[in-house]
Design a protein around this motif. Structure first.
Motif, PDB file in Angstrom:
ATOM      1  N   VAL A 195      -4.604   6.380   1.832  1.00 53.55           N
ATOM      2  CA  VAL A 195      -4.716   6.210   0.377  1.00 53.55           C
ATOM      3  C   VAL A 195      -5.975   6.895  -0.136  1.00 53.55           C
ATOM      4  N   GLU A 225       1.051   3.009  -8.795  1.00 50.34           N
ATOM      5  CA  GLU A 225      -0.400   2.969  -8.577  1.00 50.34           C
ATOM      6  C   GLU A 225      -1.007   1.610  -8.901  1.00 50.34           C
ATOM      7  N   THR A 231      -5.327   9.842  -2.932  1.00 46.18           N
ATOM      8  CA  THR A 231      -5.304   9.405  -4.326  1.00 46.18           C
ATOM      9  C   THR A 231      -6.123  10.312  -5.236  1.00 46.18           C
ATOM     10  N   LEU A 239       0.824  -1.212   0.000  1.00 47.25           N
ATOM     11  CA  LEU A 239       0.000   0.000   0.000  1.00 47.25           C
ATOM     12  C   LEU A 239       0.857   1.261   0.000  1.00 47.25           C
ATOM     13  N   LYS A 240       2.112   1.113   0.352  1.00 44.32           N
ATOM     14  CA  LYS A 240       3.028   2.262   0.395  1.00 44.32           C
ATOM     15  C   LYS A 240       3.859   2.396  -0.883  1.00 44.32           C
ATOM     16  N   SER A 241       3.577   1.537  -1.843  1.00 37.69           N
ATOM     17  CA  SER A 241       4.326   1.569  -3.102  1.00 37.69           C
ATOM     18  C   SER A 241       4.080   2.882  -3.848  1.00 37.69           C
ATOM     19  N   VAL A 296      -0.394  -0.585  -5.912  1.00 37.18           N
ATOM     20  CA  VAL A 296      -1.246  -0.171  -4.793  1.00 37.18           C
ATOM     21  C   VAL A 296      -2.679  -0.655  -5.000  1.00 37.18           C
TER      22      VAL A 296
END
Length: 524
Positions: free
Chosen positions: A206, A170, A210, A165-167, A173
């Protein structure tokens, strides 16, 4: 032997009768499970791709999959290659296999032991394409069912998915969000493991940061999955997400609104006692406003959420009534969309069973009952069934005043008409309801039970008499009980007006009069 003695003797040989309370409980659980199953079809999301085969016939499609499965061992070997391109190719081929639209061979893939080689790619932040392919495979394996989800979890994949989730990529994620959403939906145990790892707060970050609409939709869906399941989550672990969930009700995206409504319904159903007045002050008007949507996928979960709130406390039911809830529901019964009508029937049945003291206000303040009765004449059998359950629950759990209101609005005639339907469950439901109505009629203390008179005038007595030949023993016994208690003189031992037991194919049946005479009905 007298008639009553014969009946007692025959009754003792019957199999155990259906317990009405148990039947009602099972029906309620079945209704909830059906609704849950429909929602879970959406919850367990799987990414599909189109597989191209020589032509579109089923035989060629199956042949194509078989050919690919023959190559599967080579793909598994490729996962251990020292070449990044070989690894990526192998992952992509396995991903395509588990992503086919029809009967993906997930079991075959899992049985190769490939999971132990696929999961470690989630750690490879230097190669996001490998992470993406791996996360996609894992997403679809989880979506295939709890058995395979358990195998994924055993590979210690949860912390790795949370890290994704921290990538900065996109695609990675979004795929991680998808996999996490599937895990949270699969079992409360996995949901709680994810909560302990602060996953929900990361998902909120997120959501708020986003700009990608696809990610926004998926993260909304995933967050709502943290509110569902049995046992419910610890309130302290999900309360930070509640303000965001409320905000999502006002989003412009219909999918987001729908998922937010489902999330609210999970929350108020299981954790009502922890919610503040401020929460309800914000949520109630937003939910009511959504009833004007033209989208059943929004209206249905909104009704579900409002139903749980309405039953949750008298204060909240009054607050919802002040927001014109009952008038709006009454009007929605006129909308020719059976899904919405059935959901309103659920709301009424649920209220009748779990908040019977609030039913009279519903009955008297709207046109709900006349419109409900009109649905009982619908050509849609399921719609008639749902409407019948509403009346049955109001009668069973309500007081004499509630029952009298229904009778004055023509409920007996509608119920009696349902006795002609060739459906055992509905007939038993109606007989139980009529029995309760007749018992209520006795409480007026009159010599003549006025409800019995209405049943006779509605041709209900003839319908009940006809049920003596029904092959279902429970229907026979219920019909007999109604006739004995309310339409005959219990002290009478005159066998000439009682049915004779005759044997036919070893099954006892009742015949009125002698075998050579015209059968007679009970007379009142």
């Amino acid at each position: 032997m007298s008639f009553l003695a014969r009946i007692s003797n025959r009754r003792s040989s019957f199999k155990k009768r259906i317990d009405p309370t148990e039947s009602r409980r099972k029906r309620y659980e079945t209704s909830i499970n059906i609704g849950r199953k429909k929602k879970e079809e959406q919850l367990m999301k799987k990414r599909n791709i189109a597989i191209t085969s020589p032509d579109n016939t089923i035989d060629n499609y199956d042949l194509y999959i078989k050919q690919r499965l023959k190559e599967l061992p080579d793909f598994v070997i490729g996962l251990s290659s020292t070449s990044k391109s070989d690894k990526r190719y192998s992952l992509s081929q396995i991903r395509k296999l588990v992503s086919v639209e029809k009967n993906p061979p997930i079991t075959e893939v899992v049985e190769t032991g490939a999971l132990s080689l696929i999961v470690p790619f989630l750690r490879d932040f230097k190669h996001p394409k490998l992470q993406f392919e791996s996360a996609w495979i894992i997403t679809n394996i989880i979506a295939d069912g709890s058995k395979h989800a358990k195998m994924v979890v055993k590979q210690n994949s949860i912390p790795l998915l949370v890290d994704l989730l921290k990538s900065q990529n996109e695609e990675v994620v979004e795929q991680a969000i998808w996999a996490i959403g599937n895990l949270a939906a699969d079992r409360a145990k996995y949901r709680d493991i994810l909560l302990k790892q602060n996953t929900l707060n990361i998902l909120i970050d997120v959501l708020t940061n986003t700009k990608n609409s696809g990610i926004f939709q998926n993260v909304t869906w995933t967050i709502t999955n943290f509110f569902r399941g049995r046992p419910p989550p610890q309130f302290s672990e999900i309360q930070n997400a509640i303000p965001y969930l409320i905000q999502l009700l006002s989003n412009n995206d219909k999918e987001v609104i729908s998922d937010a409504c489902w999330g609210i319904s999970y929350l108020v159903h299981r954790l009502f006692k922890y919610l503040s007045q401020d929460f309800f002050s914000q949520v109630n008007p937003k939910l009511i406003s959504l009833f004007s949507s033209d989208q059943p996928k929004i209206i249905i979960p909104a009704i579900k959420a409002v139903g749980y709130i309405f039953v949750g406390s008298i204060d909240q039911s009054h607050a919802l009534i002040q927001l014109n809830l009952l008038h709006i529901l009454s009007n929605l019964l006129l909308v020719p969309k059976s899904q919405i009508q059935k959901e309103i029937c659920w709301f009424l049945s649920y209220t009748a069973e779990f908040a019977p003291n609030q039913m009279l206000a519903i009955l008297k303040s709207t046109e709900i009952i006349p419109r409900l009765l009109s649905l009982m004449n619908s050509s849609d059998f399921q719609m008639r069934q749902e409407a019948a359950w509403v009346l049955s629950n109001i009668i069973t759990y309500g007081n004499v005043e509630n029952i009298d209101f229904l009778v004055q609005n023509g409920a007996i005639k509608s119920l009696c008409n349902l006795l002609e339907i060739n459906d055992t469950d509905i007939i038993i439901l109606v007989l139980d309801a009529l029995l309760a109505v007749l018992e209520a009629g006795e409480k007026f203390g009159n010599d003549i039970n006025r409800y019995a008179t209405i049943i006779e005038e509605s041709d209900g007595l003839n319908h009940i008499n006809n049920l003596f030949t029904h092959n279902n023993e429970d229907i026979y016994l219920k019909s007999l009980e109604i006739i004995q208690r309310f339409f005959t003189n219990e002290d009478s031992e005159d066998d000439s007006i009682m049915p004779d037991i005759i044997e036919n194919d070893n099954q006892p049946r009742f015949s009125f009069g002698t075998p050579d005479s015209e059968p007679r009905k009970f007379q009142v």
